[in-house]
Design a protein around this motif. Structure first.
Motif, PDB file in Angstrom:
ATOM      1  N   GLN A  66       9.142  12.669 -70.181  1.00  0.00           N
ATOM      2  CA  GLN A  66       7.639  12.661 -69.244  1.00  0.00           C
ATOM      3  C   GLN A  66       7.946  13.560 -68.106  1.00  0.00           C
ATOM      4  O   GLN A  66       6.518  14.170 -67.778  1.00  0.00           O
ATOM      5  CB  GLN A  66       7.506  10.680 -68.840  1.00  0.00           C
ATOM      6  CG  GLN A  66       6.703  10.693 -68.216  1.00  0.00           C
ATOM      7  CD  GLN A  66       6.060   9.410 -68.006  1.00  0.00           C
ATOM      8  OE1 GLN A  66       7.625   8.993 -67.841  1.00  0.00           O
ATOM      9  NE2 GLN A  66       5.565   8.856 -67.404  1.00  0.00           N
ATOM     10  N   PRO A  75       5.788  18.491 -69.101  1.00  0.00           N
ATOM     11  CA  PRO A  75       4.983  18.638 -67.888  1.00  0.00           C
ATOM     12  C   PRO A  75       5.382  19.168 -67.330  1.00  0.00           C
ATOM     13  O   PRO A  75       5.007  20.352 -66.309  1.00  0.00           O
ATOM     14  CB  PRO A  75       4.437  18.436 -68.648  1.00  0.00           C
ATOM     15  CG  PRO A  75       3.979  16.818 -69.898  1.00  0.00           C
ATOM     16  CD  PRO A  75       6.358  17.218 -69.503  1.00  0.00           C
ATOM     17  N   ALA A  91       7.646  22.119 -67.040  1.00  0.00           N
ATOM     18  CA  ALA A  91       7.242  23.518 -67.117  1.00  0.00           C
ATOM     19  C   ALA A  91       6.405  24.094 -66.352  1.00  0.00           C
ATOM     20  O   ALA A  91       6.519  25.649 -65.995  1.00  0.00           O
ATOM     21  CB  ALA A  91       6.514  22.825 -68.616  1.00  0.00           C
ATOM     22  N   ARG A  92       5.264  23.254 -65.108  1.00  0.00           N
ATOM     23  CA  ARG A  92       4.954  24.041 -64.395  1.00  0.00           C
ATOM     24  C   ARG A  92       5.907  24.832 -63.411  1.00  0.00           C
ATOM     25  O   ARG A  92       4.875  25.692 -63.469  1.00  0.00           O
ATOM     26  CB  ARG A  92       3.432  22.711 -63.820  1.00  0.00           C
ATOM     27  CG  ARG A  92       2.432  22.593 -65.893  1.00  0.00           C
ATOM     28  CD  ARG A  92       1.171  21.484 -64.758  1.00  0.00           C
ATOM     29  NE  ARG A  92       2.187  20.400 -63.823  1.00  0.00           N
ATOM     30  CZ  ARG A  92       1.978  19.879 -65.074  1.00  0.00           C
ATOM     31  NH1 ARG A  92       1.349  19.177 -66.192  1.00  0.00           N
ATOM     32  NH2 ARG A  92       2.091  17.916 -64.224  1.00  0.00           N
TER      33      ARG A  92
END
Length: 308
Positions: free
Chosen positions: A80, A83, A86-87
């Motif tokens: 979860q 993302p 990664a940002r």
């Protein structure tokens, strides 16, 4: 089915493990019960381990199933978070910077920067390695480091690299404490240039080496090299032992070695009369890195250094 990497199956397993009821787990997952029952049966077949004991009235975890619950919770939590991670990595907030540095920047400035940067960007691993300029250039060419803090004469940073100048300082003379030059009120440049010289090899710091030798050549002298040494601390130790004098960056004076006295430009004169300080060579320290850089964490560190 590859159960070990199918997150949907592991979500279904965790729902059943926490509810201990297939019907309630299905409602929680916004599914009907038969697909959940079928998925758990297929998972047990795929891994070859029974995870639940089932009767018509109850569902209970087997010891194997119970042992999996913490790991599955962690797996799903990590998935979860991917993302957002990664940002953050794209923004340079997560990652790694491999940084080489020369010893002179490590006396005071670098430790303070490392502490502050690690506070501001705790998820960026700042990996440090001490290395001379020639070693840094080779490591940059091989991609073994991301950036380097290296010494050079003013304006003579290595070609082909981006850079940010972070410090400028004069060279000072390191003199054995028992040498007459250590006690002289005024230093005659011609007298100093006649002393044996302890110096670093040209390959590790060519622009500063050339600037020092130019000082001798301008006075019509050739340096009498007593010893070469790579590390500034070693050079100072050799001066302490009486092998000769040495020109070192002013920051080296923070390395307080017993038996060494440092004399600055204001204490020199070219004649026997006191006059304005001589224009002795200086040096700069720059942060350098390859022009083709795709490491966002390095970009974050470069911005940090620019602000300092």
């Amino acid at each position: 089915m590859t159960a070990s990497i199918d997150l949907r199956v592991w979500r279904q397993f965790l729902a059943v493990a926490e509810e201990l009821h297939f019907g309630r787990a299905a409602v929680r997952l916004h599914m009907t019960q038969p697909p959940v029952t079928q998925a758990i049966a297929q998972l047990e077949t795929a891994i070859g381990v029974r995870l639940f004991d089932r009767t018509r009235r109850s569902v209970a975890l087997t010891p194997a199933g119970e042992a999996l619950v913490p790991d599955v919770r962690e797996l799903l939590a990590r998935a979860q978070a991917l993302p957002a991670r990664a940002r953050a990595a794209a923004a340079g907030e997560v990652g790694r910077v491999r940084l080489a540095f020369v010893s002179t920047i490590g006396f005071e400035r670098l430790p303070a920067w490392v502490r502050e940067f690690r506070t501001l960007c705790p998820q960026v691993a700042l990996e440090l390695v001490e290395a001379t300029g020639d070693v840094q250039l080779e490591a940059l060419a091989r991609g073994e480091i991301d950036a380097g803090l290296m010494l050079h004469s003013p304006g003579f940073a290595p070609a082909g690299l981006k850079r940010v100048a972070v410090a400028a300082e004069p060279l000072v003379l390191a003199v054995p404490a028992r040498h007459p030059l250590a006690r002289a009120k005024q230093l005659m440049l011609d007298t100093v240039l006649a002393e044996p010289l302890v110096v670093f090899p040209r390959r590790i710091l060519p622009s500063v080496h050339d600037a020092i030798f130019a000082l001798y050549h301008a006075a019509g002298r050739v340096p009498a090299i007593a010893q070469e040494a790579i590390q500034m601390q070693t050079i100072v130790n050799l001066v302490s032992g009486g092998l000769g004098v040495a020109w070192v960056p002013e920051s080296v004076t923070q390395f307080r070695r017993e038996g060494v006295v440092y004399r600055g430009a204001a204490e020199f004169t070219a004649t026997g009369r006191r006059r304005a300080a001589l224009d002795l060579p200086g040096c700069e320290t720059s942060l350098v890195w390859p022009a083709q850089n795709d490491n966002p964490a390095l970009g974050r560190f470069v911005d940090f250094v620019r602000e300092r």
